[in-house]
Enzyme design. Structure first.
Site, PDB file in Angstrom:
ATOM      1  N   GLN B 216      94.005 151.130 -22.296  1.00 24.39           N
ATOM      2  CA  GLN B 216      95.396 150.749 -22.483  1.00 24.39           C
ATOM      3  C   GLN B 216      96.320 151.961 -22.334  1.00 24.39           C
ATOM      4  O   GLN B 216      97.529 151.815 -22.354  1.00 24.39           O
ATOM      5  CB  GLN B 216      95.590 150.126 -23.874  1.00 24.39           C
ATOM      6  CG  GLN B 216      94.747 148.871 -24.094  1.00 24.39           C
ATOM      7  CD  GLN B 216      94.824 148.310 -25.501  1.00 24.39           C
ATOM      8  OE1 GLN B 216      93.812 147.913 -26.056  1.00 24.39           O
ATOM      9  NE2 GLN B 216      96.013 148.228 -26.096  1.00 24.39           N
ATOM     10  N   CYS B 367      98.358 144.426 -33.312  1.00 24.35           N
ATOM     11  CA  CYS B 367      99.488 144.718 -34.188  1.00 24.35           C
ATOM     12  C   CYS B 367      99.778 146.198 -34.139  1.00 24.35           C
ATOM     13  O   CYS B 367      99.029 146.979 -33.618  1.00 24.35           O
ATOM     14  CB  CYS B 367      99.221 144.273 -35.619  1.00 24.35           C
ATOM     15  SG  CYS B 367      98.270 145.433 -36.601  1.00 24.35           S
ATOM     16  N   GLU B 736     103.084 141.153 -30.634  1.00 26.64           N
ATOM     17  CA  GLU B 736     102.196 141.131 -31.779  1.00 26.64           C
ATOM     18  C   GLU B 736     102.804 140.487 -33.015  1.00 26.64           C
ATOM     19  O   GLU B 736     102.116 140.298 -34.016  1.00 26.64           O
ATOM     20  CB  GLU B 736     101.767 142.570 -32.091  1.00 26.64           C
ATOM     21  CG  GLU B 736     101.130 143.210 -30.883  1.00 26.64           C
ATOM     22  CD  GLU B 736     101.024 144.717 -30.966  1.00 26.64           C
ATOM     23  OE1 GLU B 736     100.071 145.261 -30.405  1.00 26.64           O
ATOM     24  OE2 GLU B 736     101.886 145.352 -31.578  1.00 26.64           O
TER      25      GLU B 736
END
Lengths: 162, 782, 288
Positions: B216, B367, B736
């Site tokens: 990522q 999150c 999120e």
């Protein structure tokens, strides 16, 4: 010890010498180089590897290539015909039924097989039909909408009909 | 000529074209000439001495090229690697394994199948050691200390605290009502459907490494690899990290796992490309986990319900190494957002990070850095307090919300909330679901002996890290970047420092540029993930792409517009000051016919630019946000509980989200659908469970339970819009929010259904057996 | 996860398949493969030879004859699930095939395999116990019929000899006033049962229970027939109190162990709850 097999993949025969233990999903991905079919688990749980075998959706990670010898397999690469997206592909695009795209080929193949013999399916029937395919991104809402879209398009009343 | 669809348009996704045809390019699709395969031998024990590793049979297995052990890495000083949290982590153990399924040896072979055969043939002798599994016991003086390599002989990794300890203690003493609960938020796993993997390709002639990798954060990874390998002569200009299409990330593809390092080492050793792809069990058993927070939460209030103070203490189980993916200064992430949406003047929190014999981690699960833990604790406690005061939980929330006119609002922990209208969102959710009628229905059902519960969550998130004065990762400031090049024909290539894992950046980033420059989004190609071409950025996680890279895209586009104004002035023979911008063109004030389109200007930028001006039309922006963004929402969940089986059925779930101005409503709704489902999953189904020996009992999808379409309810969405005042186009992160907000809504609904039996708290996941045990204890089971 | 090497044969006839089994003591029969292949991938099983019976002709019967529903060895779960005959006349069987694993697995998994594997977590064993079904085992000396009651002999163990193949399952055709139901408590779709209960019964003209079978899934080392529960109801008009009594006996007569799905106490109670609900549903269907 290898064995010579021929599998009809999306209408074309693919012949190869393979070990009996070669999983069908590896035959598709690594022998036939069709990488649209994915692998997401090892326990027949996720359905990322779903393909259509003689008209029925199956998990290609839980089938040996030798078992499919002489049989017909359809993968995501076989959905487009004449350069046109299949209604199920259209549905996934129009209804935002995919995000990361990893479960999408399997999800579409399961839906494709389902819609071959189900018309005007209910929300509950659709959810049941895809309950062997996991998606981590979409919460399934728009996948169901995509299948409804394809259902309507595939099973529209004939022109001039009732 | 296309039309520019900027902000607010549900543009169909550009990236779909390849995914729909099975032409995505994921890590396992990459095949290089001469490529070898790497597979990993893993520990069957949670804590053990390695007595001996016998490679002979493995090396004799057909196709096996090499077996690498920890001892083999020692001469290269590669047996350890640094973590993002200034700890270190074993690549391979030299003599002690620290957790079940830990990497013990790597087998390199000519095929996936041969590598697996090699793994089965490696013989390892272990001498079991006592595993330390309970983080609270690990802190006791008589506990064995598991990290033999540290000078500090303790299982405590760090102690972190925030807020005002004395002031909070005093406020608690002076309060009418105090409620306290122990809340455990269990260990879970992101379990993206694609596991992790890489292809490492070392070019011995050039001394160059190309690393295709499920990451990522490709740029940060390049720097980390350079830091690990610099002493071996592999420096950052000789490293290219490529993050191909990613099949879901959710935080699990932020860390560096030993498998990546081993693949690099194996490629250097063999001079050939080496592929490593985890299987699902390796992914679930050894990759970074999320949560695992043991929270003691307390609220103090006046008897009318007005909150006075909040206090939370946490024991955080980090496993054997602190491999959390938090900003450097935040070992407990942003847990201090735990005052939530409420105006609480005094607060204190402290967190102890603890080592145990479990896999390392402490990453997010869709999150922002420990926000879910904080939100769950405060939202759960608001219900506990409401129950104690016999108030409706909606009324208690209304009494304590930070009011719209208080923004920007400085929380007791020092965060400056940018904007919010919490009551507005709650009112809308209540209206949609028919809250008052539901309460009546609940009372009727209760009278009939049926169990129905209504749960609220009025949460605030904190996303978009971050301002560089506060946020860094390994010292690298948490800005993000965009580079836009407008070609002579008006077509655009735009590259960003982030990396989509399904969020639709190719579409939304193009819409941002379309909004700013009036160029049709289909004329804009968006690229991410290749460190050789994209500008440096920190990556996509913690809902930061829109707040940071998206903002950079807008700022870079504005720089281009400023240069375009100069060129337009030259072309129109007018003063810059006399030009006005209207989507896609500059025109002379009062004379709309005298105009130049952005396409005409682009052409001129290469063919007819003013003397003294550099040719070209491009810009780069490294955007350092002045603050985080604080999206929020109000969720209401209605559940029915089967008194026979303990099964919880979500009957309705209304989610009202506010993420400021929206780029693409279709994509935002999709993010919320997915986020709600990943919020429901740990609330009802998912948990990583270990036995008394530290063996993972939930290492496959047969026991780590991802929801299917059948378990997932049909979510009902709506929104309010409160723009971020500091973001260039008023947006906030949203990917999120729903994962953060949903679990307490569900837990609150279940507890609410049982509240008349005297139940005040239940820990997630609220499985049938757990709910049934409470029913039985309270005499309510059938 | 990659299976260990093995050899693979596709005998075209049953005698040839049996000959292969006789020649290879550790050979395994491969049919739908939906339990075996995952075990091979996890290397929990490493047979040297797989005898794939799926190309043998004549094993796909699904029809009623002579008072029995004949289910050939290669009939898939999906075939049962989609069969109008099964749906209308064998609701217990339809219920069961509907909840085995997931829809894709059901396209390959066979009923015969579900029984021969003798996993106590499988769904058909309890159903076949409730039906008083029979299986046909074909070996070197021909075919023999085994009552399901004596088919399961323990955990993953059956009365089949190594060189016998389960070639057919026979379910008694329903008598007048029949009804049946299978209830499975599972953590999510595709899961094995936390507990499952199969109930099959018929009512006489006076509304009394004539024949009854109750089978329990995944609450013991093998599927359990709840005989005492059956006895309580047989010959009686099924009142709520009697059903509750039968359910309480099933709770006593099962033998679950604790695992991730729940404690033994929980599972016992679920047997009671599901037995009540399955009986009520079976009665409802019998009366319809």
């Amino acid at each position: 010890m290898t064995q010579k097999i021929t599998i009809n993949l999306n209408g074309a025969d693919v012949t190869a010498e393979v070990e009996p233990r070669l999983l069908l999903v590896h035959f598709i991905r690594e022998v036939a180089n069709l990488t649209g079919t994915h692998i997401g688990c090892d326990t027949t749980s996720c359905g990322a590897c779903s393909v259509v075998l003689d008209g029925k959706a199956v998990k290609s990670c839980t089938l040996f290539a030798v078992q499919a010898d002489g049989r017909r397999i359809m993968t995501v690469e076989g959905l487009v015909t004449g350069g046109q997206l299949h209604p199920i592909q259209e549905g996934f695009h129009e209804k935002h039924g995919l995000q990361c795209g990893f479960c999408t080929p399997g999800m579409m193949m399961t839906s494709y097989a389902f819609l071959q013999n189900h018309a005007h399916a209910s929300e509950e029937e659709i959810r049941w039909a895809i309950s062997g395919n996991l998606c981590r991104c979409t919460g399934y809402v728009n996948i169901v909408e995509a299948i409804k879209y394809a259902d309507a398009k595939l099973h529209a009343p004939a022109a001039g009909g009732a | 000529m296309g039309v520019a669809h900027g902000m607010g348009h549900s543009v169909k996704r550009k990236e779909d074209a390849r995914f729909l045809r099975g032409r995505g390019n994921y890590i396992d699709d990459i095949k290089l000439p001469g490529m070898l395969w790497l597979d990993i031998v893993r520990s069957p024990l949670a804590h053990a001495k390695i007595v001996n590793i016998n490679k002979e049979k493995a090396l004799a297995t057909p196709g096996v090229a090499a077996v690498i052990t920890g001892a083999d890495l020692v001469p290269y000083k590669l047996e350890w690697m640094p973590t993002l949290m200034s700890d270190r982590q074993m690549v391979l153990p030299v003599d002690t394994v620290m957790y079940y399924a830990q990497e013990v040896a790597a087998v390199i072979a000519t095929s996936r199948y041969a590598a697996a055969d090699g793994v089965a043939a490696v013989e390892v002798d272990y001498e079991p050691l006592e595993p330390v599994l309970d983080p609270k016991k690990a802190l006791l003086p008589d506990s064995p200390v598991i990290r033999f390599d540290r000078e500090e002989k303790s299982n405590r990794i760090w102690h972190w605290e925030a807020g005002d300890r004395q002031g909070t203690d005093a406020a608690f003493k002076g309060s009418d009502v105090v409620v306290a609960e122990d809340i455990y938020i269990p260990r879970i796993h992101v379990a993206s459907i694609e596991t992790c993997g890489c292809v490492a390709s070392w070019d011995p002639m050039e001394g160059h490494l190309t690393l295709y990798m499920t990451t990522q954060a490709p740029h940060a990874i390049r720097t980390v690899v350079a830091l690990v390998t610099g002493h071996l002569g592999l420096h950052e200009h000789k490293i290219r990290v490529v993050s191909p299409d990613i099949g879901g990330g959710f935080g699990g593809k932020v860390p560096v796992y030993p498998g990546y390092v081993l693949a690099v080492a194996a490629s250097v050793l063999t001079g050939k490309p080496v592929k490593w792809i985890e299987d699902r069990s390796e992914n679930l058993q050894a990759d970074s986990f999320a949560r695992d927070y043991h929270i003691h939460a307390e609220l103090a209030a006046q008897k009318d319900g007005k909150l006075n103070a909040l206090r939370m203490g946490v024991v955080a189980d980090h496993g054997a190494f602190d491999s959390a993916a938090n900003p450097s200064k935040f070992p407990a992430g942003l847990f201090s957002i735990c005052t939530g949406s409420y105006d609480i003047k005094t607060a204190f929190t402290e967190v102890d990070g603890v080592y145990t014999n479990k896999p390392p981690g402490g990453i997010a699960y869709r999150c922002s850095f420990r926000v879910t833990e904080a939100v769950h604790a405060v939202e759960r406690m608001m219900d506990v307090l409401a129950q104690k005061l016999k108030m409706d939980p909606a009324d208690l929330r209304a009494l304590n919300f930070i009011r719209p006119e208080q923004f920007p609002y400085k929380s007791a922990f020092g965060w400056e909330y940018d904007s919010g209208n919490y009551q507005g969102a709650l009112d809308k959710a209540k209206q949609i679901i028919g809250y008052d009628d539901l309460r009546k229905e609940q009372a009727e059902k209760r009278a009939r002996g049926e169990l129905m519960g209504i749960g609220l969550s009025t949460f605030t998130e904190i996303v978009g890290a971050g301002p560089s004065h506060t946020f860094d990762i390994l010292g690298i400031k948490m800005f993000d970047s965009a580079e836009i090049r407008v070609h002579p024909t008006g077509r655009v290539i735009a590259r960003f420092g982030t990396k989509s894992q399904g969020q639709g950046h190719e579409t939304t980033y193009a819409q941002i540029i379309a909004q700013e420059l009036g160029i049709p989004e289909e004329h804009i190609a968006v690229e991410e993930g290749d460190t050789d071409t994209a500008p440096y950025g920190l990556g996509t996680y913690a809902s930061r792409s829109t707040p940071t890279a998206g903002a950079a895209g807008a700022m870079a586009a504005r720089k281009i517009r400023e240069k375009a104004r100069k060129i337009a002035a030259h072309l129109l023979e007018a003063n810059e000051a006399d030009l006005e911008w209207e989507t896609g063109k500059f025109f002379v004030k009062g004379v709309p016919s005298r105009s130049k389109t952005i396409q005409e200007i682009a052409f001129a930028a290469y063919t007819n630019h003013p003397q003294g001006m550099e040719a070209g039309l491009e810009a780069v922006d490294y955007y350092d946000p002045p603050n985080l963004t604080f999206p929020f929402g109000a969720y209401i969940c209605v559940v029915d509980i089967d008194r026979g089986t303990g099964e919880v059925k979500i009957h309705r779930f209304v989610a009202v989200d506010d993420c400021g101005n929206i780029i693409n409503p279709m994509i935002v709704d999709g993010q919320i659908h997915g986020g709600l489902t990943m919020g429901m999953a740990p609330a009802l189904l998912e948990e990583i469970v270990y036995d008394e020996n530290g063996v993972n009992l939930t290492g496959t999808f047969m026991d780590y339970l991802l929801p299917t379409a059948m378990e997932t309810p049909k979510w009902e969405l709506d929104k309010t819009t409160t723009p971020s005042p500091h973001h260039p186009f008023g947006a906030k992160g949203v990917g999120e929010s729903a994962t953060v907000g949903a679990p307490p809504a569900i837990a609150n609904a279940v507890v609410d259904a049982l509240s008349h039996l005297g139940v005040t708290n239940m820990d997630i996941p609220l499985t049938p057996q757990k709910v049934w045990a409470v029913l039985k204890e309270k005499g309510a089971a059938l | 996860m990659i299976p260990a090497e093995f050899q693979y044969a596709t005998p075209p006839t049953i005698p040839e398949a049996i000959a292969l089994l006789q020649a290879h003591q550790d050979a395994k029969i491969l049919s739908g493969g939906q339990s075996l292949i995952p075990a091979l991938k996890l290397r929990l099983a490493t047979p040297p030879l797989l005898v794939d019976i799926s190309r043998i002709a004549g094993l796909t019967t699904l029809s009623e004859a002579g008072g029995w529903l004949h289910i050939g060895a290669l009939v898939r779960e999906a075939d049962l699930e989609e069969s109008p005959l099964v749906r209308s006349r064998y609701p217990l069987l339809h219920d069961t095939s509907h909840v085995v694993a997931d829809p894709l697995v059901r396209n390959l998994a066979t009923i015969a395999g579900n029984l021969a594997h003798a996993d106590p977590a499988n769904d058909h064993p309890a159903t076949m116990l409730a039906y008083r079904a029979e299986v046909v085992a074909t070996g070197p000396s021909g075919a023999r019929v085994i009552a399901v009651d004596s088919f399961f002999t323990g955990l993953f163990a059956t009365a089949l000899a190594h060189d016998e193949i389960l070639t057919e399952v026979r379910v008694p055709a329903p008598m007048a006033g029949s009804g049946g139901a299978y209830l499975k408590l599972e953590r999510k779709v595709g899961d094995f049962a936390t507990a499952g209960v199969a109930a099959q019964l018929n009512l006489d003209a006076a509304g009394r229970v004539q024949q009854i079978g109750i089978g329990l899934t995944n609450v013991g080392p093998m599927a359990i027939r709840a005989r005492r529960s059956e006895d309580v109801l047989r010959g009686q008009s099924p009142s709520d109190a009697l059903i509750a009594q039968a359910a309480a006996l099933a709770q006593e007569d099962c033998d679950p162990t604790a695992d991730l799905r729940g404690s033994a106490d929980y599972k016992r109670n679920m047997v009671r709850i599901l037995t009540m609900r399955a009986l009520h549903k079976a009665l409802e269907r019998a009366r319809a």
